[in-house]
Design an enzyme around this catalytic site. Structure first.
Site, short mmCIF file in Angstrom:
data_model
loop_
_atom_site.label_atom_id
_atom_site.label_comp_id
_atom_site.label_asym_id
_atom_site.label_seq_id
_atom_site.Cartn_x
_atom_site.Cartn_y
_atom_site.Cartn_z
N ARG A 162 0.77 -1.07 -0.06
CA ARG A 162 -0.04 0.23 -0.11
C ARG A 162 0.71 1.22 -0.12
O ARG A 162 0.56 2.39 0.50
CB ARG A 162 -0.77 0.03 1.37
CG ARG A 162 -2.07 -0.83 1.16
CD ARG A 162 -3.01 -1.05 0.19
NE ARG A 162 -4.01 -1.67 0.37
CZ ARG A 162 -4.20 -3.12 -0.07
NH1 ARG A 162 -3.12 -3.68 -0.48
NH2 ARG A 162 -5.28 -3.86 0.35
N SER A 236 -10.27 -0.15 3.67
CA SER A 236 -9.42 -0.40 4.92
C SER A 236 -9.08 1.14 5.23
O SER A 236 -8.48 2.01 4.63
CB SER A 236 -8.34 -1.30 4.60
OG SER A 236 -8.66 -2.32 4.20
N GLU A 332 -4.15 3.86 6.14
CA GLU A 332 -3.95 3.52 4.83
C GLU A 332 -4.53 4.91 4.06
O GLU A 332 -4.20 5.21 2.95
CB GLU A 332 -4.61 2.31 4.61
CG GLU A 332 -4.09 1.43 3.43
CD GLU A 332 -5.42 1.20 2.45
OE1 GLU A 332 -5.68 2.32 1.58
OE2 GLU A 332 -5.90 0.36 2.36
N1 EPU Z 1 -10.27 -9.81 11.03
C1 EPU Z 1 -10.98 -9.94 11.95
N2 EPU Z 1 -11.84 -9.39 12.27
C2 EPU Z 1 -12.15 -8.42 11.38
C3 EPU Z 1 -11.61 -8.31 10.21
C4 EPU Z 1 -10.76 -9.23 9.97
O1 EPU Z 1 -10.93 -10.75 13.00
O2 EPU Z 1 -13.20 -7.43 11.54
C5 EPU Z 1 -9.31 -10.97 10.69
C6 EPU Z 1 -9.85 -12.38 10.45
O3 EPU Z 1 -8.81 -13.22 10.97
C7 EPU Z 1 -9.46 -12.43 9.00
C8 EPU Z 1 -8.08 -11.56 8.52
O4 EPU Z 1 -8.65 -10.56 9.69
O5 EPU Z 1 -9.38 -13.90 8.34
C9 EPU Z 1 -8.22 -10.96 7.25
O6 EPU Z 1 -9.37 -10.25 6.91
P1 EPU Z 1 -9.74 -9.86 5.26
O7 EPU Z 1 -9.53 -10.94 4.60
O8 EPU Z 1 -11.07 -9.37 5.42
O9 EPU Z 1 -8.47 -9.22 4.84
P2 EPU Z 1 -7.88 -7.69 5.70
O10 EPU Z 1 -6.42 -8.17 5.99
O11 EPU Z 1 -8.90 -7.19 6.69
C10 EPU Z 1 -6.95 -6.79 3.65
C11 EPU Z 1 -6.55 -5.54 2.69
C12 EPU Z 1 -8.17 -5.25 2.05
C13 EPU Z 1 -8.36 -6.45 0.91
C14 EPU Z 1 -8.25 -7.85 1.96
C15 EPU Z 1 -8.20 -9.24 0.79
C16 EPU Z 1 -5.39 -4.18 3.75
C17 EPU Z 1 -5.10 -2.88 4.65
N3 EPU Z 1 -6.43 -4.44 3.46
O12 EPU Z 1 -8.03 -6.70 4.38
O13 EPU Z 1 -8.01 -4.31 1.03
O14 EPU Z 1 -9.55 -6.40 0.45
O15 EPU Z 1 -6.96 -7.89 2.55
O16 EPU Z 1 -7.18 -9.27 0.46
O17 EPU Z 1 -4.27 -4.65 3.64
C18 EPU Z 1 -8.47 -1.75 1.24
O18 EPU Z 1 -7.25 -1.67 0.98
O19 EPU Z 1 -9.11 -0.91 1.08
C19 EPU Z 1 -8.84 -3.23 1.30
C20 EPU Z 1 -10.11 -3.39 1.52
#
Ligand code: EPU
Length: 336
Positions: A162, A236, A332
């Protein structure tokens, strides 16, 4: 310039739906148009793409330049790959769908990400195991000081998680007019991400095409992420923190269930969404500023929150995650 509008609300131009005013506002339809403007109109300028990664906390006392440069074109065609040029003002998701329709693979995992082509390299957009840098070839941008059109190769952009040079050293200095991606005519899909695998299984798809991967991604995103047309947000709000091996070990000792993704350099990425949820913020709100009930990493404007209200909530979340886990969350989203 005749087409410059005065004193307009930016509410329709940012996905948080913040009702702030811009002193002056102009849409840019070509690199040439921008170059002419620079030679006649003094800044300061404020560049606007899809407004999907910014939190506006105040009026913008500048000339807002809205990127509306349109182009979708295969500029080089090889046996297995193509180079595609896209205008900085193209809508990202519509472009992804166009690529899929033309059998071009590489960005299907990035379906439904809000924003424009010109903004995509700035934060090296990423989702479900793919980042823009994986398919990025080069970009063209106008230097807002000199008016010159310059080319940036992949290595010039200094892409990271990012991050890019346009978010750091060159912040606000260039207007991205054109992005060139290298896409595949015989695509191999990337379904390494657990949620994609599970969704494809639900869809009863065994050997997925790029179209099916895109459908799966759209399904996952729509189930967790709020639609900015219905509830203001910028995806995010924070980045997932990358911890040193030592810091992570300590944290894991105290919280053995913490999800984690080891990085090639030995550091460990942990999901900020998990930290925020554990700190008790998921689904909470202060006035109209809220932490999304289905994905704690997303802050939302329930209706009439001001930019400052969202910012305050974000600072409270940062403080409480720091207190509970000793982890500093960095933003972010760009705050203005
Ligand atoms: N999780 C929780 N609670 C929550 C959210 C997440 O426990 O409320 C934990 C869970 O363990 C889950 C893990 O976080 O398995 C990962 O969650 P998720 O797959 O939703 O992905 P993320 O790491 O929260 C990132 C990106 C997203 C992208 C997703 C999928 C960043 C800052 N965000 O989110 O990007 O869509 O992975 O690859 O890296 C964005 O940048 O705006 C964005 C939405």
């Amino acid at each position: 310039m005749q087409n410059i509008k005065q004193n307009i609300s930016l509410k329709p131009y940012n996905t948080f739906g913040m009702n702030v005013k811009a002193t002056r506002f102009l849409t840019i339809n070509s690199a040439k148009e921008l170059q002419t403007l620079i030679s006649t109109e003094k800044g300061p300028y404020f560049i606007l793409g899809g407004g999907s990664n910014m939190l506006l906390t105040q009026d913008v006392a500048a000339l807002v330049l809205k990127n509306e440069i349109k182009e979708r074109k295969i500029i080089r065609d090889f046996k297995h790959s193509v180079y595609v040029a896209a205008g900085g003002g193209e809508d990202w998701h519509q472009f992804v769908l166009w690529c899929i329709k033309n059998g071009l693979g590489g960005i299907e995992n990035l379906s439904l990400i809000p924003g424009t082509l010109g903004a995509a390299p700035i934060q090296n957009i990423g989702a479900y195991g793919v980042e823009l840098k994986d398919v990025f070839h080069a970009l063209e941008a106008v230097n807002l000081k000199t008016g010159k059109l310059e080319q940036f190769k992949k290595e010039d952009c200094q892409f990271a998680y990012r991050e890019s040079v346009f978010k750091r050293k060159l912040k606000g200095k260039y207007f991205i007019t054109r992005v060139i991606l290298k896409l595949s005519k015989s695509p191999k899909v990337n379904v390494s991400y657990g949620a994609i695998k599970n969704t494809l299984a639900e869809m009863k798809v065994k050997t997925p095409t790029i179209k099916e991967v895109s459908k799966a991604v759209i399904k996952i995103r729509s189930s967790k992420l709020p639609d900015p047309a219905k509830i203001g947000n910028s995806g995010s709000f924070f980045k997932n923190p990358e911890l040193s091996a030592g810091a992570f070990k300590k944290l894991q000792k105290a919280y053995p269930q913490i999800p984690n993704y080891p990085l090639p350099d030995g550091r460990v990425k942990v999901p900020a969404g998990w930290l925020i949820e554990q700190a008790g913020w998921k689904g909470k709100r202060i006035g109209d500023a809220g932490c999304h009930a289905k994905q704690a990493l997303v802050l939302v404007n329930h209706k009439n929150a001001k930019g400052k209200d969202i910012l305050k909530l974000s600072e409270k979340i940062q403080a409480s995650v720091k207190k509970k886990f000793g982890v500093a969350l960095s933003r972010e989203v760009n705050v203005f």
